[in-house]
Design an enzyme around this catalytic site. Structure first.
Site, PDB file in Angstrom:
ATOM      1  N   ASP A   1     -11.004   3.274   4.807  1.00 45.28           N
ATOM      2  CA  ASP A   1     -11.480   1.888   4.673  1.00 45.28           C
ATOM      3  C   ASP A   1     -13.009   1.846   4.712  1.00 45.28           C
ATOM      4  O   ASP A   1     -13.611   0.851   4.319  1.00 45.28           O
ATOM      5  CB  ASP A   1     -10.927   1.017   5.815  1.00 45.28           C
ATOM      6  CG  ASP A   1      -9.628   0.297   5.427  1.00 45.28           C
ATOM      7  OD1 ASP A   1      -9.433   0.066   4.214  1.00 45.28           O
ATOM      8  OD2 ASP A   1      -8.836  -0.014   6.324  1.00 45.28           O
TER       9      ASP A   1
ATOM     10  N   LYS B   1       0.853  -1.204   0.000  1.00 50.05           N
ATOM     11  CA  LYS B   1       0.000   0.000   0.000  1.00 50.05           C
ATOM     12  C   LYS B   1       0.877   1.239   0.000  1.00 50.05           C
ATOM     13  O   LYS B   1       0.621   2.196  -0.730  1.00 50.05           O
ATOM     14  CB  LYS B   1      -0.916   0.001   1.234  1.00 50.05           C
ATOM     15  CG  LYS B   1      -2.069  -0.989   1.127  1.00 50.05           C
ATOM     16  CD  LYS B   1      -2.785  -1.131   2.460  1.00 50.05           C
ATOM     17  CE  LYS B   1      -3.810  -2.256   2.413  1.00 50.05           C
ATOM     18  NZ  LYS B   1      -4.342  -2.610   3.733  1.00 50.05           N
TER      19      LYS B   1
ATOM     20  N   GLN C   1      -4.414  -1.490  10.033  1.00 51.04           N
ATOM     21  CA  GLN C   1      -4.356  -2.825   9.433  1.00 51.04           C
ATOM     22  C   GLN C   1      -4.950  -3.860  10.390  1.00 51.04           C
ATOM     23  O   GLN C   1      -4.534  -3.963  11.542  1.00 51.04           O
ATOM     24  CB  GLN C   1      -2.882  -3.154   9.102  1.00 51.04           C
ATOM     25  CG  GLN C   1      -2.682  -4.470   8.385  1.00 51.04           C
ATOM     26  CD  GLN C   1      -3.297  -4.493   6.992  1.00 51.04           C
ATOM     27  OE1 GLN C   1      -3.192  -3.532   6.236  1.00 51.04           O
ATOM     28  NE2 GLN C   1      -3.956  -5.593   6.643  1.00 51.04           N
TER      29      GLN C   1
END
Ligand code: NDP
Length: 312
Positions: A134, A67, A111
């Site tokens: 997200d 990422k 994460q």
């Protein structure tokens, strides 16, 4: 319980169109890089994405590294906070609060999974909704469900972009989403509903999964069970999006080796479906591309800039 095994042998001459997520993700990222360059020159705003990684999980480390690399390649800033697996809830929340206040950071991702001592939902909900790239927080979940807007979770968004490119207008299509997780299944179903599909959600208690699958024009598999969905469960010509990522061991001349497979039995499904995503190379690359897209959108929104003006 879902049916197992195939009832009939599918015709092997037909080959579904391959939905190439890798190529599409490259196009999305290239377009984004152009828009980011325009944003920087016209508005002096460089989108910034901050990732918080807790612990040493090797898969999470690879995801975060990828990422970060792709964020920089798109011309955006990448920030990384690494914390030990023993971090306390309050320390982690403090890091999130600091990033919420940082004007150089437009998107924050934590994460997952997080260690046991951490209340995952509390951490996700602590991210400022406008920086929640997200789209997992309760505010963005509610916005999607009630108003069809907000920050859209990256994996379902990637699936939707692929469907729109390969199917076009989704209105009236019968869609089946297998899986009801908060990060994939539920938001996927909401998005398809927003596109005027007739949506069914299946899960581990669904009585006859094979029959549900056979009715679907669009089949999204987000289960986490290797090759569960067989070719003869699929309606001929259906569009199949396989979200699953499963590591299995397969024999090879040099001993067993690891292989990535989806939730759909690709080798049989490819002869029945109209179009299908491969694993790997389907949904995965589009997920990261959509994360970058969300970060760009967040940076524009936080600076009062209309993204439409930045298109090439
Ligand atoms: P979860 O484990 O959170 O959810 C799995 C869902 O599948 C649950 O709703 C479960 O039902 C359902 N399920 C389990 N077994 C069956 C069964 N036999 N029949 C029907 N439904 C079943 O997984 P996620 O949603 O997080 O992820 C799903 C898959 O997608 C995983 O392989 C994951 O690795 C992959 N993934 C891939 C991403 C990408 O970028 N490509 C991103 C995110 C995930 P119930 O609710 O009843 O338990």
């Amino acid at each position: 319980m879902p049916e197992s095994g195939s009832k009939m042998t599918p015709a092997t001459t037909h080959q579904a169109r391959l939905i190439d997520g890798r190529a599409m993700a490259m196009r999305v990222r290239a377009e984004l890089a152009r828009q980011v360059a325009t944003l920087i020159t016209r508005h002096r705003v460089t989108p910034g994405l901050a990732a918080i990684l807790v612990g040493e999980d090797p898969a999470s480390q690879i995801y975060v590294r990828n990422k970060g690399r792709q964020t920089r390649e798109a011309g955006m800033q990448s920030f990384e906070t690494r914390l030990p697996a023993t971090v306390s809830q309050s320390d982690l929340l403090e890091h999130v609060a600091r990033l919420n206040e940082d004007p150089a950071v437009h998107g924050i991702l934590v994460q997952l999974p997080l260690p046991r001592q951490i209340d995952e939902l509390a951490v996700i909900d602590a991210i400022a909704p406008q920086k929640d790239v997200d789209g997992f927080s309760i505010i963005n979940t509610g916005l999607l469900a009630a108003r069809g807007m907000g920050m859209i979770p990256c994996t379902p968004l990637g699936c939707l972009l692929m469907l729109k490119e390969y199917v076009g207008d989704l209105s009236g299509q019968r869609a089946l989403v297998v899986g009801r997780s908060n990060i994939v299944g539920k938001p996927m179903a909401q998005l398809l509903l927003r596109e005027n599909c007739t949506v069914t959600i299946a899960h581990s208690r669904t009585r006859d999964l094979a029959e549900e699958c056979r009715r679907a024009d669009i089949l999204i598999a987000a289960i986490g069970k290797p090759r569960l969905i067989k070719g003869d469960w699929i309606r001929p010509g259906a569009t199949v999006i396989d979200v699953g990522i499963n590591r299995i061991s397969v024999p090879s001349p040099n001993g067993p080796r690891e292989k990535l497979v989806g939730d759909v039995d690709f080798d049989t499904a490819v002869h029945v479906a109209g179009a299908i995503t491969p694993v790997p190379g389907g949904v995965g690359p589009m997920t990261i591309a959509c994360l970058l897209r969300n970060t760009f959108t967040a940076a524009c929104a936080q600076n009062g800039i209309d993204t439409g003006q930045l298109s090439a």
